[in-house]
Design an enzyme around this catalytic site. Sequence first.
Site, PDB file in Angstrom:
ATOM      1  N   TYR A 165       0.829  -1.200   0.000  1.00  0.00           N
ATOM      2  CA  TYR A 165       0.000   0.000   0.000  1.00  0.00           C
ATOM      3  C   TYR A 165       0.870   1.260   0.000  1.00  0.00           C
ATOM      4  O   TYR A 165       0.615   2.218  -0.741  1.00  0.00           O
ATOM      5  CB  TYR A 165      -0.906  -0.036   1.230  1.00  0.00           C
ATOM      6  CG  TYR A 165      -1.870   1.107   1.381  1.00  0.00           C
ATOM      7  CD1 TYR A 165      -3.009   1.200   0.577  1.00  0.00           C
ATOM      8  CD2 TYR A 165      -1.673   2.073   2.358  1.00  0.00           C
ATOM      9  CE1 TYR A 165      -3.914   2.239   0.746  1.00  0.00           C
ATOM     10  CE2 TYR A 165      -2.574   3.117   2.533  1.00  0.00           C
ATOM     11  CZ  TYR A 165      -3.688   3.195   1.716  1.00  0.00           C
ATOM     12  OH  TYR A 165      -4.581   4.224   1.887  1.00  0.00           O
ATOM     13  N   ALA A 167       3.980   1.577  -1.084  1.00  0.00           N
ATOM     14  CA  ALA A 167       4.644   1.733  -2.382  1.00  0.00           C
ATOM     15  C   ALA A 167       3.678   2.312  -3.406  1.00  0.00           C
ATOM     16  O   ALA A 167       4.044   3.194  -4.203  1.00  0.00           O
ATOM     17  CB  ALA A 167       5.181   0.383  -2.861  1.00  0.00           C
ATOM     18  N   ALA A 168       2.440   1.838  -3.385  1.00  0.00           N
ATOM     19  CA  ALA A 168       1.442   2.322  -4.336  1.00  0.00           C
ATOM     20  C   ALA A 168       1.120   3.792  -4.106  1.00  0.00           C
ATOM     21  O   ALA A 168       0.978   4.574  -5.060  1.00  0.00           O
ATOM     22  CB  ALA A 168       0.173   1.476  -4.213  1.00  0.00           C
ATOM     23  N   LYS A 169       1.034   4.176  -2.841  1.00  0.00           N
ATOM     24  CA  LYS A 169       0.635   5.546  -2.526  1.00  0.00           C
ATOM     25  C   LYS A 169       1.741   6.556  -2.809  1.00  0.00           C
ATOM     26  O   LYS A 169       1.467   7.734  -3.023  1.00  0.00           O
ATOM     27  CB  LYS A 169       0.168   5.634  -1.074  1.00  0.00           C
ATOM     28  CG  LYS A 169      -1.183   4.967  -0.843  1.00  0.00           C
ATOM     29  CD  LYS A 169      -2.215   5.453  -1.850  1.00  0.00           C
ATOM     30  CE  LYS A 169      -3.614   4.984  -1.566  1.00  0.00           C
ATOM     31  NZ  LYS A 169      -4.555   5.402  -2.630  1.00  0.00           N
ATOM     32  N   ALA A 197      -9.409   8.810   7.711  1.00  0.00           N
ATOM     33  CA  ALA A 197     -10.849   8.798   7.954  1.00  0.00           C
ATOM     34  C   ALA A 197     -11.274   7.458   8.516  1.00  0.00           C
ATOM     35  O   ALA A 197     -10.630   6.432   8.279  1.00  0.00           O
ATOM     36  CB  ALA A 197     -11.612   9.085   6.659  1.00  0.00           C
ATOM     37  N   ARG A 200     -14.557   1.726   6.249  1.00  0.00           N
ATOM     38  CA  ARG A 200     -14.392   0.270   6.395  1.00  0.00           C
ATOM     39  C   ARG A 200     -12.953  -0.159   6.144  1.00  0.00           C
ATOM     40  O   ARG A 200     -12.542  -1.241   6.551  1.00  0.00           O
ATOM     41  CB  ARG A 200     -15.347  -0.481   5.454  1.00  0.00           C
ATOM     42  CG  ARG A 200     -15.056  -0.287   3.978  1.00  0.00           C
ATOM     43  CD  ARG A 200     -16.025  -1.080   3.139  1.00  0.00           C
ATOM     44  NE  ARG A 200     -15.665  -0.984   1.718  1.00  0.00           N
ATOM     45  CZ  ARG A 200     -15.996  -1.895   0.820  1.00  0.00           C
ATOM     46  NH1 ARG A 200     -16.665  -2.961   1.177  1.00  0.00           N
ATOM     47  NH2 ARG A 200     -15.655  -1.732  -0.437  1.00  0.00           N
TER      48      ARG A 200
END
Length: 307
Positions: A165, A167-169, A197, A200
């Site tokens: 996550y 790396a993707a961001k 935030a 879910r």
Amino acid sequence: MTISFEGKVAIVTGAGNGLGRSHALELARRGAKVVVNDLGGARDGSGASSAASQEVVHLIEAMGGEAMSHGANVADFAQVEDMVRQTMDRWGRVDILINNAGILRDKSFTKMSLDDFKLVMDVHVMGSVNCTKAVWDIMRAQNYGRIVMTTSSSGMYGNFGQSNYGAAKMAVLGLMNTLVLEGAKNNILVNALAPTAGTRMTEDLMPEEIIKAFAPEAVTAGMLTLCDDNAPNRFILCAGAGGYSSASMFETEGCFIPQTAQNPETVRANWDELTALDGQASLLSGAKQGEKFVMKAMAFMKAQQQQ
């Protein structure tokens, strides 16, 4: 001045729940026609259902707005193209793209499968690429576009168990930085939102009372400033629980070491100057770093010649 999206057409990916739902509803409330995109899968990316996106469309229509749903998997370019084609057939333009869709497959790197790493990259990175590619020439032709990438503190600063996550961001920020340069002449502005935030995606990570404080609406309030007529460009806005800040990448002025002394020992000996914060700057493009180093070399050569 009230921020309005009257006459604008917006595509919001991952808009069936959480942040995307909040983004879509508020864009519609302020006048935008909204494409509510959601594959309708679980937060790990499995499954599919149109129920959530259809509900958002009904809510928008109930408030007197216009909306359509589309279940495109953002990681599949053909499905994304179909979504954009349907949008153009109905409304004839695309003004705003909010790249919000995402999934989580959290595990420590040692336990993470490469399939889980690749899937998260496909959805977050290629999902943003696919959606942006599908609307890019439309925005260029109409000389107007507003694109928001969704980044994360997990990418900018790291977070245990989120190597995929994170790396993707960070990758979507690299995408933003170049699109800013290429889109400027056609009034295409590209920014990034780093949200915190209670959705879910994070419901297992925070107590219920904290989740309520981290309402998606607080993030949406910030997001809307990134995609209106007076939006900034190449801005990273961090938002959550009523807190708002900006994040930037800076480079120090650094040092110069002549060719005859370029070895690791000399680099280490000049570490204090290399890392000194005086004169640090945010560079406008990668080429600016090269220019800075060339200027340092030229200044050294000039000084040598004057001795």
